[in-house]
Write an enzyme that holds these catalytic residues in place. Structure first.
Site, PDB file in Angstrom:
ATOM      1  N   ARG A   8      11.456 -48.681 -25.420  1.00  0.00           N
ATOM      2  CA  ARG A   8      11.392 -47.220 -25.458  1.00  0.00           C
ATOM      3  C   ARG A   8      12.747 -46.579 -25.158  1.00  0.00           C
ATOM      4  O   ARG A   8      13.077 -45.511 -25.681  1.00  0.00           O
ATOM      5  CB  ARG A   8      10.357 -46.702 -24.457  1.00  0.00           C
ATOM      6  CG  ARG A   8      10.745 -46.991 -23.006  1.00  0.00           C
ATOM      7  CD  ARG A   8       9.957 -46.189 -21.990  1.00  0.00           C
ATOM      8  NE  ARG A   8      10.454 -46.478 -20.645  1.00  0.00           N
ATOM      9  CZ  ARG A   8      11.429 -45.811 -20.039  1.00  0.00           C
ATOM     10  NH1 ARG A   8      12.025 -44.798 -20.662  1.00  0.00           N
ATOM     11  NH2 ARG A   8      11.834 -46.144 -18.832  1.00  0.00           N
ATOM     12  N   GLU A  31      16.817 -63.600 -14.271  1.00  0.00           N
ATOM     13  CA  GLU A  31      15.956 -62.420 -14.372  1.00  0.00           C
ATOM     14  C   GLU A  31      14.683 -62.751 -15.137  1.00  0.00           C
ATOM     15  O   GLU A  31      13.572 -62.377 -14.725  1.00  0.00           O
ATOM     16  CB  GLU A  31      16.684 -61.264 -15.058  1.00  0.00           C
ATOM     17  CG  GLU A  31      15.822 -60.006 -15.121  1.00  0.00           C
ATOM     18  CD  GLU A  31      16.336 -58.967 -16.100  1.00  0.00           C
ATOM     19  OE1 GLU A  31      16.291 -57.777 -15.767  1.00  0.00           O
ATOM     20  OE2 GLU A  31      16.759 -59.348 -17.216  1.00  0.00           O
ATOM     21  N   TYR A  36       7.833 -55.335 -14.367  1.00  0.00           N
ATOM     22  CA  TYR A  36       7.529 -56.314 -15.414  1.00  0.00           C
ATOM     23  C   TYR A  36       6.688 -57.517 -14.977  1.00  0.00           C
ATOM     24  O   TYR A  36       5.656 -57.817 -15.567  1.00  0.00           O
ATOM     25  CB  TYR A  36       8.827 -56.817 -16.045  1.00  0.00           C
ATOM     26  CG  TYR A  36       9.630 -55.744 -16.714  1.00  0.00           C
ATOM     27  CD1 TYR A  36       9.323 -55.310 -17.999  1.00  0.00           C
ATOM     28  CD2 TYR A  36      10.724 -55.154 -16.057  1.00  0.00           C
ATOM     29  CE1 TYR A  36      10.067 -54.315 -18.617  1.00  0.00           C
ATOM     30  CE2 TYR A  36      11.462 -54.154 -16.674  1.00  0.00           C
ATOM     31  CZ  TYR A  36      11.137 -53.733 -17.942  1.00  0.00           C
ATOM     32  OH  TYR A  36      11.875 -52.747 -18.546  1.00  0.00           O
ATOM     33  N   CYS A  58      11.476 -50.304 -19.670  1.00  0.00           N
ATOM     34  CA  CYS A  58      12.218 -49.916 -20.871  1.00  0.00           C
ATOM     35  C   CYS A  58      11.787 -50.787 -22.042  1.00  0.00           C
ATOM     36  O   CYS A  58      11.453 -50.288 -23.108  1.00  0.00           O
ATOM     37  CB  CYS A  58      13.715 -50.045 -20.636  1.00  0.00           C
ATOM     38  SG  CYS A  58      14.349 -48.916 -19.391  1.00  0.00           S
ATOM     39  N   TRP A 118      19.420 -55.759 -10.450  1.00  0.00           N
ATOM     40  CA  TRP A 118      18.381 -54.803 -10.058  1.00  0.00           C
ATOM     41  C   TRP A 118      18.672 -54.153  -8.702  1.00  0.00           C
ATOM     42  O   TRP A 118      17.862 -53.367  -8.201  1.00  0.00           O
ATOM     43  CB  TRP A 118      17.019 -55.495 -10.008  1.00  0.00           C
ATOM     44  CG  TRP A 118      16.374 -55.653 -11.346  1.00  0.00           C
ATOM     45  CD1 TRP A 118      16.502 -56.688 -12.231  1.00  0.00           C
ATOM     46  CD2 TRP A 118      15.467 -54.733 -11.973  1.00  0.00           C
ATOM     47  NE1 TRP A 118      15.747 -56.488 -13.353  1.00  0.00           N
ATOM     48  CE2 TRP A 118      15.089 -55.285 -13.224  1.00  0.00           C
ATOM     49  CE3 TRP A 118      14.935 -53.494 -11.604  1.00  0.00           C
ATOM     50  CZ2 TRP A 118      14.210 -54.645 -14.093  1.00  0.00           C
ATOM     51  CZ3 TRP A 118      14.054 -52.863 -12.471  1.00  0.00           C
ATOM     52  CH2 TRP A 118      13.704 -53.429 -13.701  1.00  0.00           C
ATOM     53  N   ASP A 125      19.798 -48.766 -23.125  1.00  0.00           N
ATOM     54  CA  ASP A 125      21.189 -48.594 -22.714  1.00  0.00           C
ATOM     55  C   ASP A 125      22.002 -49.587 -23.536  1.00  0.00           C
ATOM     56  O   ASP A 125      22.068 -50.780 -23.216  1.00  0.00           O
ATOM     57  CB  ASP A 125      21.301 -48.870 -21.212  1.00  0.00           C
ATOM     58  CG  ASP A 125      22.721 -48.864 -20.681  1.00  0.00           C
ATOM     59  OD1 ASP A 125      23.680 -48.785 -21.482  1.00  0.00           O
ATOM     60  OD2 ASP A 125      22.892 -48.960 -19.449  1.00  0.00           O
TER      61      ASP A 125
END
Length: 314
Positions: A216, A58, A144, A196, A80, A219
């Protein structure tokens, strides 16, 4: 990884019950910080087995500026898939079984979970075999990798934030402007998932490179262990290129939450004792962050407790 376990305990004890975008429900706290001294070992979770290879593939996907899940699926990385799958099943080109609210439904209905698994496999197979399908439904928008490597400017050009960051660290290490942001207000609505982990700042002192990440939305059970390891790896890679040692990874969380369907899994993890951290190994023949491939990045001495499964909230 006591820092992480302390976060879990803090949320269970002090968190407030909140609704969320997915409809799952959470316990949440606002504003929390963890610090990891990267010289003490690589911060990969030991109280549950965490798939390091997925973390590596990733991060390399981000670093290459890629935004299509096809690259990840080819590397057998499916973290994803759900966001691309959601784009397909919500389109007028999808003609299969009703997949509305599939994430929550699968956690409550075993029969639906089987149907979802079948549709997800069909989706991944089509991504790999059909270029036009992959282009239409595999792309997650300007997430990203796009923001890190080709932030769009008003005059139609792009900014490579990562390349600029490395040059800045090498040429002006004491600068307070070693920053990469993934939060682009002009494009956030076009992203499959708004970033995130949205803002990072690097800091050089005493020959060591440190990084603080502002996340921000966190999980805590499924995502945060990946985020910790991913950004720790990023620090190692940039430090290698800039001929620096590694310092700290500072992880600052905004809304840190545990989903209601993860409470049992968190309790299982809290009952386990942390084990020694593994050691990160980077291919000595590679120096540039842009040259690394999956096989160039490994760990040794990783002896975690067994994996703990949990549904993902989409």
């Amino acid at each position: 990884m006591k820092q992480y376990l302390d976060l879990c305990k803090h949320i269970l004890e002090y968190g407030v019950e909140k609704g969320d975008r997915t409809g799952t429900g959470t316990k949440s706290v606002f504003g929390y910080q963890m610090r990891f001294d990267l010289s003490e070992g690589f911060p990969l979770m030991t109280t549950k087995k965490t798939a390091f290879r997925l973390i590596v593939s990733e991060l390399l996907w981000f670093l290459k500026g890629d935004t299509n899940v096809k690259t990840l699926i080819e590397a057998n990385n499916h973290i994803w898939d759900e966001w691309a799958f959601e784009k397909w099943v919500n389109s007028d080109k999808y003609t299969g079984p009703d997949m509305s609210n599939f994430g929550v439904r699968a956690s409550k209905d075993p029969e639906f979970k089987v149907v979802l698994k079948e549709q997800m496999k069909l989706f991944c197979d089509k991504i790999l075999s059909d270029e036009s399908f992959a282009k239409e439904f595999g792309d997650l928008g300007p997430v990203y990798g796009r923001q890190w490597r080709s932030w769009p400017t008003q005059n139609g050009e792009t900014i490579d934030q990562l390349e600029n960051l490395i040059e800045g660290i090498q040429n002006n290490p004491d600068s307070r402007r070693h920053i990469i942001t993934a939060w682009n207000p002009a494009e956030v609505d076009d992203m499959a998932l708004p970033p995130c982990h949205s803002f990072m700042q690097f800091y050089v002192a005493n020959g060591k490179l440190s990084c603080q990440l502002y996340q921000r939305s966190a999980d805590v059970f499924l995502g945060v262990p990946f985020n910790i390891a991913s950004y720790a790896l990023l620090v190692h890679l940039i430090a290698r290129e800039c001929k620096l040692e590694v310092g700290e990874f500072v992880h600052t969380l905004g809304d840190a939450h545990i989903y209601s369907n993860h409470f049992e899994q968190v309790e299982t993890q809290l009952a386990r004792s942390p084990r020694p951290l593994p050691t990160l190994l980077l291919n000595e023949e590679k120096s540039s962050i842009f040259d690394f491939e999956i096989e160039d990045i490994t760990i040794e001495g990783y002896d975690p407790h067994p994996k703990i499964k949990a549904p993902i909230a989409v």
